[in-house]
Design an enzyme around this catalytic site. Sequence first.
Site, PDB file in Angstrom:
ATOM      1  N   LEU A 206       0.871  -1.195   0.000  1.00  0.00           N
ATOM      2  CA  LEU A 206       0.000   0.000   0.000  1.00  0.00           C
ATOM      3  C   LEU A 206       0.894   1.226   0.000  1.00  0.00           C
ATOM      4  O   LEU A 206       1.761   1.352   0.861  1.00  0.00           O
ATOM      5  CB  LEU A 206      -0.833   0.054   1.286  1.00  0.00           C
ATOM      6  CG  LEU A 206      -1.992  -0.908   1.478  1.00  0.00           C
ATOM      7  CD1 LEU A 206      -2.564  -0.711   2.879  1.00  0.00           C
ATOM      8  CD2 LEU A 206      -3.080  -0.693   0.431  1.00  0.00           C
ATOM      9  N   HIS A 207       0.696   2.131  -0.945  1.00  0.00           N
ATOM     10  CA  HIS A 207       1.455   3.378  -0.878  1.00  0.00           C
ATOM     11  C   HIS A 207       0.750   4.568  -1.514  1.00  0.00           C
ATOM     12  O   HIS A 207       1.233   5.684  -1.422  1.00  0.00           O
ATOM     13  CB  HIS A 207       2.836   3.213  -1.505  1.00  0.00           C
ATOM     14  CG  HIS A 207       2.812   3.217  -3.001  1.00  0.00           C
ATOM     15  ND1 HIS A 207       2.443   2.124  -3.735  1.00  0.00           N
ATOM     16  CD2 HIS A 207       3.084   4.196  -3.902  1.00  0.00           C
ATOM     17  CE1 HIS A 207       2.509   2.422  -5.022  1.00  0.00           C
ATOM     18  NE2 HIS A 207       2.885   3.674  -5.153  1.00  0.00           N
TER      19      HIS A 207
END
Length: 373
Positions: A206-207
């Site tokens: 996740l970013h």
Amino acid sequence: MKYLLVAGARPNFMKIAPIYRAFSARGNGHSTVDVLLVHTGQHYSRNMSDDFFRDLGIPEPSINLEVGSGSHAAQTARIMLAFEPVCLEHRPDWVIVVGDVNSTLACALTARKLSIRVAHVEAGLRSRDMSMPEEINRICTDAISDLLFTTDTLAVENLRHEGVADGKIWFVGNTMIDTLRQQIGRALEQPLPDGLKPGEYAVLTLHRPANVDSPDRLAPIAGAINAIAQRIPVVFPVHPRTAARLNGIEWHPGIRMVEPMSYVPFLGLVARSRMVLTDSGGIQEETTVLGVPCLTVRPNTERPITCEIGTNVLVGTDPRRIVEEANSILDGKTRPGAIPEKWDGHAAERIVDVLVNEAGQDACLVSAGLRAL
Ligand code: UD1
């Protein structure tokens, strides 16, 4: 002919490496091809050390602009300021940019305004979501590039729809998949994190700012991952942007947070996983080629081909939907995927063919009809 081949963020290097190698193979014995690697320094983590470049079979870039992090305007502007003197000093015939990060747009814009020709690799992808900085970078870069190399036919259609002349568009395939095919053997030899067995763990990345920057967005996603972790261990290599935002959220002990991994071990981890949950762009493509089910935690994707024929499912950010789709995979309800056309490991060779044989002479740029190699 002189080419500047630009990368800035970590995934850019997987995309330029095969292009560099294809140029080197072509240039053997010929002094006419001169390629310089430029690293803008947008990403600077320590796992982008010498080993990182050696793994990819490319030398460390001879030019590093060392721009580092900043707001979008500051980062883009710093890259432009630093790249302009490089262009003026080296006077390349072509600047080659890849992907959709701030470095891509900044270098394309700088070169174009100096009347240097620009080739964009991975052109034509569209999420239709202008709240994504990458979508702005894609549209602007494509609008000013002289050559547009696409990974799939949907991207070709997007460009045509925007009025791009067919003569600029080349459907060549996916250079990131060239790298995957070159490295997969080594990747599968990498040890898995302690106690994990092939097919018995999930991978999470996740970013995206939209997912991680606000706790109101991140907490429900974390809730879904916690529910999934009750059924299967989840390995979570944490991106630097995300690391700063994890505190204050409770995580199930089955979630193993690890440092960002280098490319080859990460590829090995993904290739042997039961499923991947991600908001990355490139991982949607890699899982499709690896045949690993992928749940994309975003409301849209610029890579719809991975959903249409690959193993990707766009699940959005509603925690119930994420858990439902993950359970369905864990219950064995997966659908077989196909691999998009020309994701065969030879995209970079096609790109270099065009640049060396066709685009080397201006006259050859004028051509009619869509050209597919
Ligand atoms: C960038 C790209 C994104 C791509 C991603 C891949 C843009 C607009 N975004 O996002 O499209 O998917 O790279 O990873 O170009 N940081 C470090 N070390 C680093 C780099 C960043 O600690 O080497 C931290 C800094 O706090 C920085 C933050 O991460 O402020 C975000 O970095 P940035 O390069 O701005 O964007 P990414 O989120 O990495």
